[in-house]
Each structure stands twice: as structure tokens, then as C-alpha cells.
Design an enzyme around this catalytic site. Structure first.
Site, mmCIF file in Angstrom:
data_model
loop_
_atom_site.group_PDB
_atom_site.id
_atom_site.type_symbol
_atom_site.label_atom_id
_atom_site.label_comp_id
_atom_site.label_asym_id
_atom_site.label_seq_id
_atom_site.Cartn_x
_atom_site.Cartn_y
_atom_site.Cartn_z
ATOM 1 N N HIS A 166 0.878 -1.172 0.000
ATOM 2 C CA HIS A 166 0.000 0.000 0.000
ATOM 3 C C HIS A 166 0.908 1.213 0.000
ATOM 4 C CE1 HIS A 166 -3.647 2.332 0.630
ATOM 5 N NE2 HIS A 166 -2.845 3.135 1.327
ATOM 6 N N CYS A 167 0.823 2.012 -1.029
ATOM 7 C CA CYS A 167 1.728 3.149 -1.189
ATOM 8 C C CYS A 167 1.062 4.436 -0.700
ATOM 9 C CB CYS A 167 2.130 3.292 -2.654
ATOM 10 S SG CYS A 167 3.336 4.589 -2.916
ATOM 11 N N PRO A 168 1.588 5.032 0.361
ATOM 12 C CA PRO A 168 0.987 6.285 0.831
ATOM 13 C C PRO A 168 1.258 7.456 -0.105
ATOM 14 C CG PRO A 168 2.939 5.747 2.118
ATOM 15 C CD PRO A 168 2.696 4.583 1.204
ATOM 16 N N GLY B 75 -1.355 6.893 -2.709
ATOM 17 C CA GLY B 75 -2.629 6.814 -2.016
ATOM 18 C C GLY B 75 -3.482 5.606 -2.319
ATOM 19 N N ASN B 76 -2.881 4.535 -2.801
ATOM 20 C CA ASN B 76 -3.653 3.308 -3.010
ATOM 21 C C ASN B 76 -2.731 2.103 -3.021
ATOM 22 O OD1 ASN B 76 -2.417 3.622 -5.465
ATOM 23 N ND2 ASN B 76 -4.255 3.422 -6.688
#
Length: 159
Positions: free
Chosen positions: A57-59, A62-63
Site C-alpha cells: 500500500h503506497c501512501p 494513495g492506493n
């Protein structure tokens, strides 16, 4: 409901074995999504969805990064690597040419923004190139970040 008013609902088994290409594969049941997960699928606790070929999950974007958008994520970090290296090279060239004309110390005093940009790019380029190199390794190995982390944990516990 039975005649006593209690529920007789029984959740499905935790795993189910299916044959895929002549191999028996165990599928795990996801109680949140209420489905058996296909192979190489994980549940993201942040998005609360099952994602096929879940990488992470890549901050920053954002997804979740998985099967459907990994190529775009990979292209993004590769292009970011080239952009950072290009900016670093341009700033070094700018400061070098300017210092030949005005002198090194004068150039540093008159162009503090370029010096700051040089320092930021110098430290950024290593982390971004490292990230690109790691994901290039993952692509070459046909692994995801999640799977690579699991393999490393398994290797540590086996020692």
C-alpha cells in the site's frame, strides 16, 4: 434459524484446495471480502480490499500497488529516477560553468537556491535509484514486495 431461534449459519472453511495447471493450490478464505482469494492475493488492511499480486500500500500515490497498476507505479519510479538524475546533472553543470566565470565561492554566495537544490537532489537521487533498483530486482525475480519480505522472514527463521 432453527426452532430454538438460534442461527445455524456456519462460515466456510478457512482453506479450499483447487487444481490449477495440474497443481493442487490452497486458496485462503477472506472473511472481510467473503471470498476465497486467488493465488498471490493479499488483503490490504488500509484499503480493506483483497488485491491480486499485492505489492504494497503506497501512501505516496494513495492506493494499493498490485496486478492492475504495478506497471504504472514502476514506470513512475523509473521516470522519477531519471528526472532526479537529470536535474542533479543540470545543477552541477550550471554551478560548474558559473564558477568558471565568477569563481567558486562567489557562485555559492550568489546562487544559494542552486546549492540547496544540489544538496536535495544528491540525497534524493540515491534513495530513488535504490527504490528503482529494488523494484527492478523484483520484476526480474517475478516477486512482489510482500512476497520478498515473506521470503526474507522465512530465511531468517530457518537459520
Amino acid at each position: 434459524m432453527d426452532n430454538m431461534g438460534t442461527s445455524t449459519y456456519r462460515p466456510p472453511a478457512r482453506t479450499m484446495e483447487v487444481v490449477i495447471n495440474k497443481y493442487v493450490v490452497k486458496l485462503k478464505y477472506c472473511y472481510t471480502c467473503k471470498m476465497f482469494r486467488p493465488p498471490r492475493t493479499s488483503h490490504c488492511s488500509v484499503c480493506d480490499n483483497c488485491v491480486e499480486r499485492f505489492d504494497h500500500h503506497c501512501p505516496w500515490v494513495g492506493n494499493c500497488v498490485g496486478k492492475r497498476n504495478y506497471r504504472y507505479f514502476y514506470a513512475f519510479i523509473l521516470s522519477l529516477s531519471f528526472l532526479t538524475a537529470f536535474i542533479f546533472a543540470c545543477v552541477v553543470t550550471h554551478l560548474t560553468l558559473r564558477s568558471q566565470r565568477d569563481g567558486f565561492l562567489t557562485t555559492l554566495k550568489t546562487t544559494p537556491a542552486s546549492v540547496l537544490e544540489l544538496v536535495i537532489c544528491f540525497f534524493s537521487v540515491w534513495s530513488i535509484l535504490g527504490l528503482s533498483g529494488f523494484h527492478t530486482y523484483l520484476v526480474a525475480s517475478n516477486l512482489t514486495t510482500n512476497e520478498d519480505r515473506c521470503w526474507q522472514n522465512c530465511a531468517r527463521s530457518c537459520k
